[in-house]
Design a protein around this motif. Structure first.
Motif, mmCIF file in Angstrom:
data_model
loop_
_atom_site.group_PDB
_atom_site.id
_atom_site.type_symbol
_atom_site.label_atom_id
_atom_site.label_comp_id
_atom_site.label_asym_id
_atom_site.label_seq_id
_atom_site.Cartn_x
_atom_site.Cartn_y
_atom_site.Cartn_z
ATOM 1 N N VAL A 19 7.366 -1.081 2.416
ATOM 2 C CA VAL A 19 7.135 0.260 2.612
ATOM 3 C C VAL A 19 7.221 0.719 1.166
ATOM 4 N N PHE A 23 4.180 2.640 -0.910
ATOM 5 C CA PHE A 23 4.324 4.219 -1.081
ATOM 6 C C PHE A 23 4.530 4.600 -2.410
ATOM 7 N N ILE A 85 1.728 1.519 10.420
ATOM 8 C CA ILE A 85 1.984 3.150 10.073
ATOM 9 C C ILE A 85 1.742 3.302 8.780
ATOM 10 N N SER A 86 2.148 2.472 7.811
ATOM 11 C CA SER A 86 1.789 2.501 6.329
ATOM 12 C C SER A 86 0.300 2.526 6.164
ATOM 13 N N VAL A 88 -1.923 3.738 8.206
ATOM 14 C CA VAL A 88 -2.442 4.938 8.794
ATOM 15 C C VAL A 88 -2.190 5.967 7.751
ATOM 16 N N GLN A 89 -1.001 5.927 7.030
ATOM 17 C CA GLN A 89 -0.708 6.848 6.088
ATOM 18 C C GLN A 89 -1.524 6.756 4.807
ATOM 19 N N LEU A 90 -1.987 5.787 4.545
ATOM 20 C CA LEU A 90 -2.827 5.624 3.246
ATOM 21 C C LEU A 90 -4.431 5.559 3.759
ATOM 22 N N ASP A 91 -4.505 5.969 5.001
ATOM 23 C CA ASP A 91 -5.938 6.323 5.479
ATOM 24 C C ASP A 91 -6.701 4.855 5.683
ATOM 25 N N ALA A 95 -5.473 6.114 13.245
ATOM 26 C CA ALA A 95 -4.256 6.393 13.881
ATOM 27 C C ALA A 95 -4.498 6.161 15.232
ATOM 28 N N TRP A 146 -8.027 -2.739 0.296
ATOM 29 C CA TRP A 146 -7.607 -1.361 -0.338
ATOM 30 C C TRP A 146 -8.065 -1.045 -1.814
#
Length: 204
Positions: A19, A23, A85-86, A88-91, A95, A146
């Motif tokens: 994580v 991030f 979840i990471s 999702v947070q990074l698009d 979600a 990514w």
């Protein structure tokens, strides 16, 4: 704390590291000269490898313990949930799909706990293994797609659909097997009660 259990614990400690890498805004998006996305994928790949290795060593060395059986699924869920979840947070992942996948994990955990409280053990199914393999594949493809290798992103989304379908189908399979085992246990208990009642009447 044998070697397989140590690998399981190590997998749990890799979760916060993953994580942090995903991030944290490193200068030039590089860690030791490598793209941070590649480093994150390497950490996740290493953690996933320990998932296979601890099970293999436990069986080969006959070191299957209650602690390992308890920690292994927890470590798996921590790793995959943190990764999803990471994403999702990074698009990088929808979600709603991740919510379905993680919701399935909580539902199966609750079902297994209920089964355990009734003295029922639900063994892992091949569908669960397919789900885990597709999860690892999807997460790695989405991480690598990514930035380092964008061409992999579409394959990652396709693998994510496989994960969701496998999650739903395996959840239904777990519930069906739970009902079957529960009904069989209830039948055994009723038969045992009838035999005891018959023995008591015979004794009289």
């Amino acid at each position: 704390m044998n070697l397989p259990n140590s690998l399981t614990v190590a997998r749990m400690f890799l979760v916060p590291l993953l994580v942090v890498v995903l991030f944290t805004e490193f200068e030039g998006r590089r860690i030791l000269g490598m793209p941070k996305e590649l480093v994150g994928a390497a950490i996740f790949g290493l953690a996933s490898l320990t998932d296979w290795l601890d099970g293999y060593l436990a069986r080969r060395r006959r070191q299957i313990t209650w602690l390992g059986q308890m920690l292994d699924p927890i470590a798996d869920k921590l790793l995959t949930s943190a990764a999803f979840i990471s994403l999702v947070q990074l698009d990088l992942a929808p979600a709603w799909m991740v919510a379905v996948i993680i919701g399935r994990e909580f539902a199966i955990t609750a079902l297994r706990s209920l089964a355990y409280s009734k003295g029922i053990t639900i063994p892992a199914s091949p569908l669960g293994k397919v789900k885990m393999a597709s999860q690892v594949t999807a997460i790695l493809l989405l991480m690598l797609g990514w930035r380092p290798i964008p061409v992999l992103a579409p394959f990652g989304y396709a693998a994510l659909w496989v994960v969701m379908v496998a999650a739903i189908v395996s959840a239904v399979d777990y519930y069906r097997r739970f009902q079957t085992l529960l009904n069989a246990r209830v039948t055994d208990v009723n038969i045992a009660r009838e035999r005891r009642a018959g023995d008591r009447r015979s004794a009289r």
